[in-house]
Design a protein around this motif. Structure first.
Motif, PDB file in Angstrom:
ATOM      1  N   ALA A  84      11.884  71.492  49.444  1.00  0.00           N
ATOM      2  CA  ALA A  84      10.637  70.767  49.188  1.00  0.00           C
ATOM      3  C   ALA A  84      10.263  69.910  50.397  1.00  0.00           C
ATOM      4  O   ALA A  84       9.087  69.853  50.787  1.00  0.00           O
ATOM      5  CB  ALA A  84      10.771  69.903  47.941  1.00  0.00           C
ATOM      6  N   PHE A  85      11.253  69.268  51.014  1.00  0.00           N
ATOM      7  CA  PHE A  85      11.006  68.459  52.209  1.00  0.00           C
ATOM      8  C   PHE A  85      10.377  69.311  53.301  1.00  0.00           C
ATOM      9  O   PHE A  85       9.372  68.913  53.907  1.00  0.00           O
ATOM     10  CB  PHE A  85      12.313  67.829  52.705  1.00  0.00           C
ATOM     11  CG  PHE A  85      12.165  67.063  53.992  1.00  0.00           C
ATOM     12  CD1 PHE A  85      11.810  65.732  53.989  1.00  0.00           C
ATOM     13  CD2 PHE A  85      12.388  67.682  55.217  1.00  0.00           C
ATOM     14  CE1 PHE A  85      11.669  65.024  55.183  1.00  0.00           C
ATOM     15  CE2 PHE A  85      12.248  66.993  56.415  1.00  0.00           C
ATOM     16  CZ  PHE A  85      11.883  65.652  56.392  1.00  0.00           C
ATOM     17  N   ILE A  86      10.942  70.486  53.556  1.00  0.00           N
ATOM     18  CA  ILE A  86      10.416  71.368  54.603  1.00  0.00           C
ATOM     19  C   ILE A  86       8.979  71.776  54.280  1.00  0.00           C
ATOM     20  O   ILE A  86       8.088  71.703  55.139  1.00  0.00           O
ATOM     21  CB  ILE A  86      11.314  72.612  54.789  1.00  0.00           C
ATOM     22  CG1 ILE A  86      12.706  72.208  55.290  1.00  0.00           C
ATOM     23  CG2 ILE A  86      10.653  73.634  55.714  1.00  0.00           C
ATOM     24  CD1 ILE A  86      12.724  71.537  56.647  1.00  0.00           C
ATOM     25  N   ALA A  87       8.737  72.193  53.049  1.00  0.00           N
ATOM     26  CA  ALA A  87       7.380  72.610  52.656  1.00  0.00           C
ATOM     27  C   ALA A  87       6.394  71.451  52.802  1.00  0.00           C
ATOM     28  O   ALA A  87       5.280  71.632  53.310  1.00  0.00           O
ATOM     29  CB  ALA A  87       7.382  73.131  51.222  1.00  0.00           C
ATOM     30  N   LEU A  88       6.800  70.272  52.385  1.00  0.00           N
ATOM     31  CA  LEU A  88       5.924  69.104  52.480  1.00  0.00           C
ATOM     32  C   LEU A  88       5.671  68.697  53.925  1.00  0.00           C
ATOM     33  O   LEU A  88       4.564  68.285  54.277  1.00  0.00           O
ATOM     34  CB  LEU A  88       6.524  67.937  51.696  1.00  0.00           C
ATOM     35  CG  LEU A  88       6.462  68.098  50.171  1.00  0.00           C
ATOM     36  CD1 LEU A  88       7.445  67.159  49.492  1.00  0.00           C
ATOM     37  CD2 LEU A  88       5.034  67.867  49.673  1.00  0.00           C
ATOM     38  N   ALA A 111       7.525  63.800  50.884  1.00  0.00           N
ATOM     39  CA  ALA A 111       8.652  64.210  51.736  1.00  0.00           C
ATOM     40  C   ALA A 111       9.662  63.079  51.879  1.00  0.00           C
ATOM     41  O   ALA A 111      10.883  63.307  51.802  1.00  0.00           O
ATOM     42  CB  ALA A 111       8.149  64.661  53.107  1.00  0.00           C
ATOM     43  N   ILE A 112       9.181  61.859  52.063  1.00  0.00           N
ATOM     44  CA  ILE A 112      10.088  60.712  52.129  1.00  0.00           C
ATOM     45  C   ILE A 112      10.803  60.544  50.786  1.00  0.00           C
ATOM     46  O   ILE A 112      11.989  60.216  50.737  1.00  0.00           O
ATOM     47  CB  ILE A 112       9.330  59.424  52.526  1.00  0.00           C
ATOM     48  CG1 ILE A 112       8.854  59.520  53.969  1.00  0.00           C
ATOM     49  CG2 ILE A 112      10.187  58.176  52.321  1.00  0.00           C
ATOM     50  CD1 ILE A 112       9.939  59.669  55.010  1.00  0.00           C
ATOM     51  N   GLY A 113      10.075  60.808  49.711  1.00  0.00           N
ATOM     52  CA  GLY A 113      10.687  60.762  48.384  1.00  0.00           C
ATOM     53  C   GLY A 113      11.838  61.750  48.252  1.00  0.00           C
ATOM     54  O   GLY A 113      12.868  61.444  47.633  1.00  0.00           O
ATOM     55  N   CYS A 114      11.688  62.934  48.836  1.00  0.00           N
ATOM     56  CA  CYS A 114      12.781  63.917  48.827  1.00  0.00           C
ATOM     57  C   CYS A 114      14.000  63.378  49.565  1.00  0.00           C
ATOM     58  O   CYS A 114      15.138  63.525  49.099  1.00  0.00           O
ATOM     59  CB  CYS A 114      12.328  65.230  49.460  1.00  0.00           C
ATOM     60  SG  CYS A 114      11.123  66.149  48.504  1.00  0.00           S
ATOM     61  N   THR A 115      13.774  62.759  50.711  1.00  0.00           N
ATOM     62  CA  THR A 115      14.880  62.193  51.480  1.00  0.00           C
ATOM     63  C   THR A 115      15.579  61.099  50.681  1.00  0.00           C
ATOM     64  O   THR A 115      16.817  61.064  50.608  1.00  0.00           O
ATOM     65  CB  THR A 115      14.365  61.638  52.829  1.00  0.00           C
ATOM     66  OG1 THR A 115      13.791  62.715  53.572  1.00  0.00           O
ATOM     67  CG2 THR A 115      15.476  61.000  53.630  1.00  0.00           C
ATOM     68  N   ILE A 116      14.803  60.238  50.076  1.00  0.00           N
ATOM     69  CA  ILE A 116      15.385  59.155  49.269  1.00  0.00           C
ATOM     70  C   ILE A 116      16.164  59.730  48.096  1.00  0.00           C
ATOM     71  O   ILE A 116      17.269  59.268  47.786  1.00  0.00           O
ATOM     72  CB  ILE A 116      14.281  58.195  48.807  1.00  0.00           C
ATOM     73  CG1 ILE A 116      13.717  57.435  50.017  1.00  0.00           C
ATOM     74  CG2 ILE A 116      14.796  57.218  47.741  1.00  0.00           C
ATOM     75  CD1 ILE A 116      12.435  56.676  49.721  1.00  0.00           C
TER      76      ILE A 116
END
Length: 123
Positions: A84-88, A111-116
């Motif tokens: 999801a991070f990559i797609a975002l 994307a930051i939400g995915c990292t968190i």
């Protein structure tokens, strides 16, 4: 190697298509690349900004994935968040170039939400 670790590799390469887009011009001066990029306008300028932001987003994402693997081991949840991070981040860059500020900001936030979420999963 897991999907998430491959996503770290892909994320490391994500800035470069935006770099090429920013530099793809007869006016680009390879002898003075930074000053040449500073003179860009329009979509080329936004491509440069997308490149810079992609470099900025990479360290936290890479750290999150690596830490999650060390602490919890391979995880389908982390794999999905990494994809999801990559797609975002791809959407972010394309929206940046297209000058779609609100949509771009939403992609950045997600994307930051995915990292968190990856960091929280490791906790």
């Amino acid at each position: 190697m897991t999907v998430a670790l491959w996503c770290v590799f892909v994320a490391a390469l994500l800035p470069f298509p935006f770099t090429l887009a920013a530099k793809w011009s007869r006016r680009f001066d390879n002898a003075r690349p930074r000053s040449s990029l500073e003179q860009n306008e329009g979509w080329r300028q936004r491509a440069n900004w997308a490149q810079l932001n992609s470099f900025e987003a990479f360290p936290a994402f890479a750290a999150a994935v690596i830490i999650a693997h060390i602490v919890k081991g391979p995880s389908a949840y982390v794999d999905n968040l990494a994809l999801a991070f990559i797609a975002l981040r791809i959407a972010f860059g394309l929206l940046y170039i297209a000058d779609k500020a609100t949509a771009r900001s939403l992609a950045w936030t997600a994307a930051i939400g995915c990292t968190i979420a990856i960091f929280i999963h490791a906790a």
